[in-house]
Design a protein around this motif. Structure first.
Motif, PDB file in Angstrom:
ATOM      1  N   LEU A  30       1.251  -1.554   0.389  1.00 29.88           N
ATOM      2  CA  LEU A  30      -0.156  -0.392  -0.138  1.00 29.88           C
ATOM      3  C   LEU A  30       0.727   0.975   0.083  1.00 29.88           C
ATOM      4  N   ASP A  31       2.305   1.293   0.541  1.00 31.00           N
ATOM      5  CA  ASP A  31       3.210   2.428   0.058  1.00 31.00           C
ATOM      6  C   ASP A  31       3.488   2.939  -0.861  1.00 31.00           C
ATOM      7  N   ASP A  32       3.049   3.868  -1.580  1.00 28.96           N
ATOM      8  CA  ASP A  32       3.248   4.067  -2.778  1.00 28.96           C
ATOM      9  C   ASP A  32       4.938   4.701  -2.833  1.00 28.96           C
ATOM     10  N   GLU A  33       5.236   5.996  -1.985  1.00 29.90           N
ATOM     11  CA  GLU A  33       6.677   5.773  -1.928  1.00 29.90           C
ATOM     12  C   GLU A  33       7.493   5.220  -2.640  1.00 29.90           C
ATOM     13  N   VAL A  34       8.235   4.069  -2.422  1.00 29.10           N
ATOM     14  CA  VAL A  34       8.604   3.339  -2.850  1.00 29.10           C
ATOM     15  C   VAL A  34       7.833   2.222  -3.876  1.00 29.10           C
ATOM     16  N   TYR A  35       8.473   2.333  -5.360  1.00 33.01           N
ATOM     17  CA  TYR A  35       8.251   1.353  -6.318  1.00 33.01           C
ATOM     18  C   TYR A  35       6.103   1.678  -6.107  1.00 33.01           C
ATOM     19  N   PRO A  36       5.022   1.970  -6.377  1.00 33.25           N
ATOM     20  CA  PRO A  36       3.931   2.469  -6.567  1.00 33.25           C
ATOM     21  C   PRO A  36       3.132   1.380  -7.461  1.00 33.25           C
ATOM     22  N   ILE A  37       2.356   0.644  -7.278  1.00 36.70           N
ATOM     23  CA  ILE A  37       2.146  -0.406  -7.484  1.00 36.70           C
ATOM     24  C   ILE A  37       0.193  -0.568  -8.335  1.00 36.70           C
ATOM     25  N   ARG A  38      -0.665  -0.953  -8.883  1.00 40.02           N
ATOM     26  CA  ARG A  38      -1.766  -0.965  -8.559  1.00 40.02           C
ATOM     27  C   ARG A  38      -2.731  -1.987  -7.591  1.00 40.02           C
ATOM     28  N   LYS A  39      -3.397  -0.725  -7.117  1.00 42.57           N
ATOM     29  CA  LYS A  39      -4.570  -1.354  -6.476  1.00 42.57           C
ATOM     30  C   LYS A  39      -5.929  -0.750  -6.417  1.00 42.57           C
ATOM     31  N   GLN A  40      -6.473  -1.643  -5.700  1.00 45.89           N
ATOM     32  CA  GLN A  40      -8.174  -1.228  -5.796  1.00 45.89           C
ATOM     33  C   GLN A  40      -8.675  -2.096  -4.332  1.00 45.89           C
ATOM     34  N   LYS A  41      -9.103  -0.757  -3.957  1.00 46.37           N
ATOM     35  CA  LYS A  41      -9.870  -0.914  -2.632  1.00 46.37           C
ATOM     36  C   LYS A  41     -11.319  -1.525  -2.829  1.00 46.37           C
ATOM     37  N   LEU A  42     -12.041  -2.515  -2.688  1.00 48.44           N
ATOM     38  CA  LEU A  42     -12.925  -3.250  -2.990  1.00 48.44           C
ATOM     39  C   LEU A  42     -14.302  -3.465  -2.022  1.00 48.44           C
ATOM     40  N   VAL A  43     -15.442  -3.766  -1.720  1.00 50.59           N
ATOM     41  CA  VAL A  43     -16.422  -4.178  -0.840  1.00 50.59           C
ATOM     42  C   VAL A  43     -16.856  -5.097  -1.696  1.00 50.59           C
ATOM     43  N   GLU A  74     -21.048 -13.159  -2.187  1.00 51.74           N
ATOM     44  CA  GLU A  74     -20.516 -12.197  -3.506  1.00 51.74           C
ATOM     45  C   GLU A  74     -19.242 -13.296  -3.520  1.00 51.74           C
ATOM     46  N   MET A  75     -19.296 -13.563  -4.927  1.00 56.39           N
ATOM     47  CA  MET A  75     -17.919 -14.271  -4.863  1.00 56.39           C
ATOM     48  C   MET A  75     -16.613 -13.037  -5.955  1.00 56.39           C
ATOM     49  N   PHE A  76     -15.862 -14.160  -5.552  1.00 55.14           N
ATOM     50  CA  PHE A  76     -14.520 -12.861  -6.556  1.00 55.14           C
ATOM     51  C   PHE A  76     -13.620 -13.377  -6.753  1.00 55.14           C
ATOM     52  N   TYR A  77     -13.048 -13.746  -7.770  1.00 58.65           N
ATOM     53  CA  TYR A  77     -11.902 -14.447  -8.667  1.00 58.65           C
ATOM     54  C   TYR A  77     -10.516 -13.416  -8.762  1.00 58.65           C
ATOM     55  N   MET A  78      -9.496 -15.156  -8.736  1.00 56.93           N
ATOM     56  CA  MET A  78      -8.040 -14.769  -8.564  1.00 56.93           C
ATOM     57  C   MET A  78      -7.701 -14.231  -9.350  1.00 56.93           C
ATOM     58  N   GLU A  79      -8.745 -14.707 -10.926  1.00 54.99           N
ATOM     59  CA  GLU A  79      -8.063 -14.736 -12.830  1.00 54.99           C
ATOM     60  C   GLU A  79      -9.268 -14.559 -13.493  1.00 54.99           C
ATOM     61  N   ASN A  80      -9.096 -13.726 -14.263  1.00 53.10           N
ATOM     62  CA  ASN A  80     -10.133 -13.251 -15.528  1.00 53.10           C
ATOM     63  C   ASN A  80      -9.351 -12.841 -16.934  1.00 53.10           C
ATOM     64  N   GLU A  81     -10.008 -13.008 -17.895  1.00 49.78           N
ATOM     65  CA  GLU A  81      -9.462 -13.104 -19.233  1.00 49.78           C
ATOM     66  C   GLU A  81      -8.555 -11.968 -19.597  1.00 49.78           C
ATOM     67  N   GLU A  82      -8.756 -10.335 -17.785  1.00 52.36           N
ATOM     68  CA  GLU A  82      -7.278 -10.081 -18.360  1.00 52.36           C
ATOM     69  C   GLU A  82      -6.212 -10.206 -17.358  1.00 52.36           C
ATOM     70  N   ASP A  83      -5.981 -10.633 -16.417  1.00 52.07           N
ATOM     71  CA  ASP A  83      -4.820 -10.755 -15.709  1.00 52.07           C
ATOM     72  C   ASP A  83      -4.756 -11.571 -14.153  1.00 52.07           C
ATOM     73  N   SER A  84      -4.360 -11.675 -13.460  1.00 57.08           N
ATOM     74  CA  SER A  84      -4.194 -12.292 -12.638  1.00 57.08           C
ATOM     75  C   SER A  84      -4.101 -11.304 -10.938  1.00 57.08           C
ATOM     76  N   TYR A  85      -4.378 -11.444 -10.115  1.00 53.37           N
ATOM     77  CA  TYR A  85      -4.148 -10.913  -8.953  1.00 53.37           C
ATOM     78  C   TYR A  85      -4.394 -11.608  -7.477  1.00 53.37           C
ATOM     79  N   VAL A  86      -3.771 -10.172  -6.648  1.00 54.36           N
ATOM     80  CA  VAL A  86      -3.780 -10.440  -5.389  1.00 54.36           C
ATOM     81  C   VAL A  86      -4.687 -10.158  -5.105  1.00 54.36           C
ATOM     82  N   PHE A 117      -4.912  -6.088  -5.727  1.00 51.18           N
ATOM     83  CA  PHE A 117      -3.496  -6.244  -6.473  1.00 51.18           C
ATOM     84  C   PHE A 117      -3.335  -7.007  -7.408  1.00 51.18           C
ATOM     85  N   HIS A 118      -1.940  -6.391  -9.143  1.00 47.03           N
ATOM     86  CA  HIS A 118      -2.289  -7.379 -10.085  1.00 47.03           C
ATOM     87  C   HIS A 118      -1.464  -8.139  -9.267  1.00 47.03           C
ATOM     88  N   PHE A 119      -1.034  -9.293 -10.178  1.00 53.80           N
ATOM     89  CA  PHE A 119      -0.176 -10.348  -9.835  1.00 53.80           C
ATOM     90  C   PHE A 119       1.404  -9.839 -10.474  1.00 53.80           C
TER      91      PHE A 119
END
Length: 222
Positions: free
Chosen positions: A26-39, A44-56, A109-111
């Motif tokens: 979550l720290d953007d000071e060093v090597y910021p990465i894409r992230k999204q907060k979801l509820v 409800e189901m959520f998946y580690m992969e879709n056609e576009e990417d893999s997630y953590v 996060f993106h894997f």
């Protein structure tokens, strides 16, 4: 030379904890990465992969079940990760989560971003190693338990859930109500009838008690 010889396992668990890993991601000071907060809402189901990417996914709040394909294999709560181990699964081995508490708050996060960030940290690979040694015993014990006596097997899984998610009630620990009999039977891989019969036997042995249908597990003395 193995990691075990270079580092003390307990030191790795302490110094490279998953809680620290989330703070780093979550720290953007060093090597910021894409992230999204979801509820996600209950069921409800959520998946580690879709056609576009893999997630953590990192769980910030709530409890989720974890599936490999259609097989329920684990439960995770706040401070735990799903999907940090691998990518490129098939339908039969694809990881997914399903919310069992009222809601689950996660960071997604993106894997490959996660791997790149931890590899840019000195000894960052130990965060991934720590994750792997945390989930390995869970899946190994689940496999080994399949050959155990049914009462031992049911009580063992109830004990694990109570220890991780339960609320103390004297010498017992109360399992939250959202761990339904159906959910427990799917996790333990027995029929609901077998689960109910076994719980009754465990109650007769005073290893569990029922409190308004909530399951309370007698935990070992510390």
């Amino acid at each position: 030379m193995t990691i075990n010889k270079l580092y003390n396992i307990e030191a790795i668990k302490r110094d490279f904890s998953l809680g620290k890993l989330l703070s780093i991601l979550l720290d953007d000071e060093v090597y910021p990465i894409r992230k999204q907060k979801l509820v996600f809402e209950k069921s409800e189901m959520f998946y580690m992969e879709n056609e576009e990417d893999s997630y953590v996914f990192a769980i910030e709040k709530g409890i989720s079940s974890v599936f490999i394909g259609n097989q329920l294999v684990n439960f995770v709560g706040a401070g735990e990760f799903i999907g940090l181990h691998c990518e490129g699964s098939t339908d039969e081995t694809r990881f997914s989560g399903s919310v069992i508490s009222d809601e689950v708050v996660v960071w997604r996060f993106h894997f490959h971003d996660v791997l790149a960030k931890i590899m840019n940290i000195q000894e960052g690979y130990l965060y991934h190693y720590n994750y792997m040694i945390s989930i390995y015993p869970i899946y190994l014990n689940k496999i080994l338990a399949m050959g155990a006596d049914i009462e031992e097997r049911v009580f063992g899984f109830l004990e694990i859930i109570a220890d991780k998610f339960g609320e103390e009630d004297g010498p017992f620990v109360k399992i939250p109500s959202f761990f339904t009999r159906k959910l427990l039977s799917d996790y333990i891989n027995v029929s609901r009838m077998t689960l109910n019969t076994t719980i009754k036997r465990l109650e007769e042995r005073e290893l569990v008690k029922l409190d308004d249908r909530l399951i309370c597990v007698r935990m070992p003395m510390s």
